[in-house]
Design a protein around this motif. Sequence first.
Motif, mmCIF file in Angstrom:
data_model
loop_
_atom_site.group_PDB
_atom_site.id
_atom_site.type_symbol
_atom_site.label_atom_id
_atom_site.label_comp_id
_atom_site.label_asym_id
_atom_site.label_seq_id
_atom_site.Cartn_x
_atom_site.Cartn_y
_atom_site.Cartn_z
ATOM 1 N N TYR A 83 17.132 -5.322 -5.828
ATOM 2 C CA TYR A 83 16.211 -5.577 -4.723
ATOM 3 C C TYR A 83 15.658 -4.259 -4.177
ATOM 4 O O TYR A 83 14.460 -4.129 -3.920
ATOM 5 C CB TYR A 83 16.924 -6.349 -3.610
ATOM 6 C CG TYR A 83 16.878 -7.854 -3.764
ATOM 7 C CD1 TYR A 83 17.128 -8.453 -4.998
ATOM 8 C CD2 TYR A 83 16.584 -8.676 -2.688
ATOM 9 C CE1 TYR A 83 17.093 -9.821 -5.151
ATOM 10 C CE2 TYR A 83 16.552 -10.049 -2.829
ATOM 11 C CZ TYR A 83 16.804 -10.622 -4.060
ATOM 12 O OH TYR A 83 16.758 -11.977 -4.196
ATOM 13 N N HIS A 84 16.551 -3.294 -3.985
ATOM 14 C CA HIS A 84 16.120 -1.995 -3.481
ATOM 15 C C HIS A 84 15.153 -1.336 -4.460
ATOM 16 O O HIS A 84 14.171 -0.710 -4.047
ATOM 17 C CB HIS A 84 17.330 -1.078 -3.262
ATOM 18 C CG HIS A 84 18.230 -1.536 -2.153
ATOM 19 N ND1 HIS A 84 19.531 -1.112 -2.015
ATOM 20 C CD2 HIS A 84 18.010 -2.401 -1.129
ATOM 21 C CE1 HIS A 84 20.066 -1.692 -0.955
ATOM 22 N NE2 HIS A 84 19.164 -2.473 -0.401
ATOM 23 N N HIS A 85 15.438 -1.490 -5.753
ATOM 24 C CA HIS A 85 14.564 -0.899 -6.771
ATOM 25 C C HIS A 85 13.155 -1.491 -6.673
ATOM 26 O O HIS A 85 12.163 -0.752 -6.700
ATOM 27 C CB HIS A 85 15.149 -1.158 -8.161
ATOM 28 C CG HIS A 85 14.237 -0.737 -9.281
ATOM 29 N ND1 HIS A 85 14.171 0.563 -9.728
ATOM 30 C CD2 HIS A 85 13.347 -1.446 -10.027
ATOM 31 C CE1 HIS A 85 13.288 0.639 -10.709
ATOM 32 N NE2 HIS A 85 12.780 -0.570 -10.907
ATOM 33 N N VAL A 86 13.070 -2.812 -6.572
ATOM 34 C CA VAL A 86 11.764 -3.464 -6.465
ATOM 35 C C VAL A 86 11.015 -2.975 -5.234
ATOM 36 O O VAL A 86 9.811 -2.682 -5.290
ATOM 37 C CB VAL A 86 11.933 -5.003 -6.421
ATOM 38 C CG1 VAL A 86 10.610 -5.679 -6.062
ATOM 39 C CG2 VAL A 86 12.432 -5.510 -7.766
ATOM 40 N N SER A 87 11.720 -2.860 -4.121
ATOM 41 C CA SER A 87 11.097 -2.382 -2.890
ATOM 42 C C SER A 87 10.582 -0.950 -3.040
ATOM 43 O O SER A 87 9.454 -0.632 -2.648
ATOM 44 C CB SER A 87 12.096 -2.462 -1.733
ATOM 45 O OG SER A 87 11.548 -1.941 -0.548
ATOM 46 N N ASN A 88 11.399 -0.093 -3.622
ATOM 47 C CA ASN A 88 11.012 1.313 -3.772
ATOM 48 C C ASN A 88 9.839 1.479 -4.731
ATOM 49 O O ASN A 88 8.923 2.273 -4.484
ATOM 50 C CB ASN A 88 12.201 2.137 -4.266
ATOM 51 C CG ASN A 88 13.286 2.261 -3.219
ATOM 52 O OD1 ASN A 88 13.019 2.148 -2.022
ATOM 53 N ND2 ASN A 88 14.516 2.487 -3.651
ATOM 54 N N VAL A 89 9.872 0.743 -5.847
ATOM 55 C CA VAL A 89 8.774 0.833 -6.815
ATOM 56 C C VAL A 89 7.478 0.308 -6.202
ATOM 57 O O VAL A 89 6.412 0.892 -6.392
ATOM 58 C CB VAL A 89 9.124 0.052 -8.104
ATOM 59 C CG1 VAL A 89 7.904 -0.026 -9.033
ATOM 60 C CG2 VAL A 89 10.274 0.729 -8.837
ATOM 61 N N THR A 90 7.582 -0.789 -5.449
ATOM 62 C CA THR A 90 6.403 -1.330 -4.779
ATOM 63 C C THR A 90 5.791 -0.299 -3.841
ATOM 64 O O THR A 90 4.567 -0.124 -3.787
ATOM 65 C CB THR A 90 6.761 -2.603 -3.986
ATOM 66 O OG1 THR A 90 7.319 -3.571 -4.865
ATOM 67 C CG2 THR A 90 5.530 -3.183 -3.307
ATOM 68 N N GLU A 91 6.643 0.404 -3.109
ATOM 69 C CA GLU A 91 6.163 1.419 -2.172
ATOM 70 C C GLU A 91 5.379 2.505 -2.897
ATOM 71 O O GLU A 91 4.391 3.028 -2.379
ATOM 72 C CB GLU A 91 7.340 2.031 -1.415
ATOM 73 C CG GLU A 91 6.929 3.002 -0.317
ATOM 74 C CD GLU A 91 8.108 3.466 0.519
ATOM 75 O OE1 GLU A 91 7.907 4.360 1.363
ATOM 76 O OE2 GLU A 91 9.227 2.947 0.326
ATOM 77 N N ASN A 92 5.795 2.833 -4.113
ATOM 78 C CA ASN A 92 5.098 3.867 -4.886
ATOM 79 C C ASN A 92 3.813 3.352 -5.522
ATOM 80 O O ASN A 92 2.859 4.117 -5.721
ATOM 81 C CB ASN A 92 6.023 4.407 -5.991
ATOM 82 C CG ASN A 92 7.190 5.191 -5.432
ATOM 83 O OD1 ASN A 92 7.087 5.822 -4.382
ATOM 84 N ND2 ASN A 92 8.322 5.154 -6.114
ATOM 85 N N PHE A 93 3.783 2.056 -5.838
ATOM 86 C CA PHE A 93 2.643 1.490 -6.559
ATOM 87 C C PHE A 93 1.464 1.130 -5.653
ATOM 88 O O PHE A 93 0.314 1.414 -5.985
ATOM 89 C CB PHE A 93 3.083 0.221 -7.308
ATOM 90 C CG PHE A 93 3.707 0.482 -8.653
ATOM 91 C CD1 PHE A 93 3.940 1.769 -9.090
ATOM 92 C CD2 PHE A 93 4.059 -0.572 -9.481
ATOM 93 C CE1 PHE A 93 4.527 2.009 -10.324
ATOM 94 C CE2 PHE A 93 4.649 -0.346 -10.720
ATOM 95 C CZ PHE A 93 4.879 0.954 -11.143
ATOM 96 N N VAL A 94 1.747 0.451 -4.561
ATOM 97 C CA VAL A 94 0.656 -0.135 -3.773
ATOM 98 C C VAL A 94 -0.152 0.940 -3.042
ATOM 99 O O VAL A 94 0.373 1.983 -2.659
ATOM 100 C CB VAL A 94 1.188 -1.158 -2.748
ATOM 101 C CG1 VAL A 94 1.819 -2.333 -3.448
ATOM 102 C CG2 VAL A 94 2.155 -0.513 -1.770
ATOM 103 N N LYS A 95 -1.429 0.648 -2.881
ATOM 104 C CA LYS A 95 -2.353 1.541 -2.189
ATOM 105 C C LYS A 95 -2.936 0.815 -0.975
ATOM 106 O O LYS A 95 -3.476 -0.290 -1.108
ATOM 107 C CB LYS A 95 -3.481 1.987 -3.115
ATOM 108 C CG LYS A 95 -3.007 2.609 -4.432
ATOM 109 C CD LYS A 95 -2.202 3.884 -4.199
ATOM 110 C CE LYS A 95 -1.749 4.502 -5.517
ATOM 111 N NZ LYS A 95 -0.860 5.685 -5.302
#
Length: 279
Positions: A98-110
């Motif tokens: 879950y933390h991984h998904v959250s962190n990756v999303t933070e890096n991806f979204v603009k």
Amino acid sequence: MKQDQDLRMIIASHETELTDMERDIAHYFLSSEARQHSLSSSRVTKLLHVSKAALTRFSQKCGFTGYREFVYHFNEEAKEQQHEEEHDDLTLSVLQRYHHVSNVTENFVKDPQLEHVADLIDQADRVYYFGIGSSSLVAREMKVRLMRLGVAGKAVTDQDGFTWTTSILDSSCLVIGFSLSGKTSAITDSLVKAKENGAKTVLVTANPACVHHDFTEVVPAAPLPSNTYIDRISAVLPLLIVVDLIYTHFLSKNRDEKETVFNRYWENKKLSNQRSRKS
């Protein structure tokens, strides 16, 4: 301020003094999300769309000298809880994903892209949400949430529905499709047909590199962090996070007006339930 006081109790004891904005700040710090990221004032103000002065006022109303002391108390409490709350490997493996998904999303979204999608929703006469399989759950969720804010739309979740819906679209419509793999032809082909009929098109996917169509927006989601299908967490999680982000940006536009619509929806629903019980 005594360092052994529970932060949740501190905030609760001052809740009546807080403004709506300050309650939003309180809600953030009482959520698990706040324990996973930097709490610098610059990051939190950007995330919550508030000023540094608002963080200071909130902290002072809770009995601290300022935001810096509040964050120090918050971090100290988080350290203590981390030592107290130990989980087994199975629980930790899920939480880590879950933390991984959250962190990756933070890096991806603009943010500008999220803002543009929110504008597209705001400008559309009608919004259609396309999803199949597990993605159909996301399509229905987004439809219901935006409906409560006054957005007219429909969730379409089968091939016949895609075919019929794309045939009636025009430039006043928006279609938002969900495909974690980006390879679901039922979704991508339908978005292509929607575009040909003049509709704006948005695809939310964890694999934007494989999308070779010129949609209005292709919004990235986090890929699932697992090598085997059986070990995966729910496939809808990365998509739902993006839905929440788009929803939040949309809600920020004319928020007072949308809150009025939202409250009216629940008032009407309550009255409808009361009539049903009487009959």
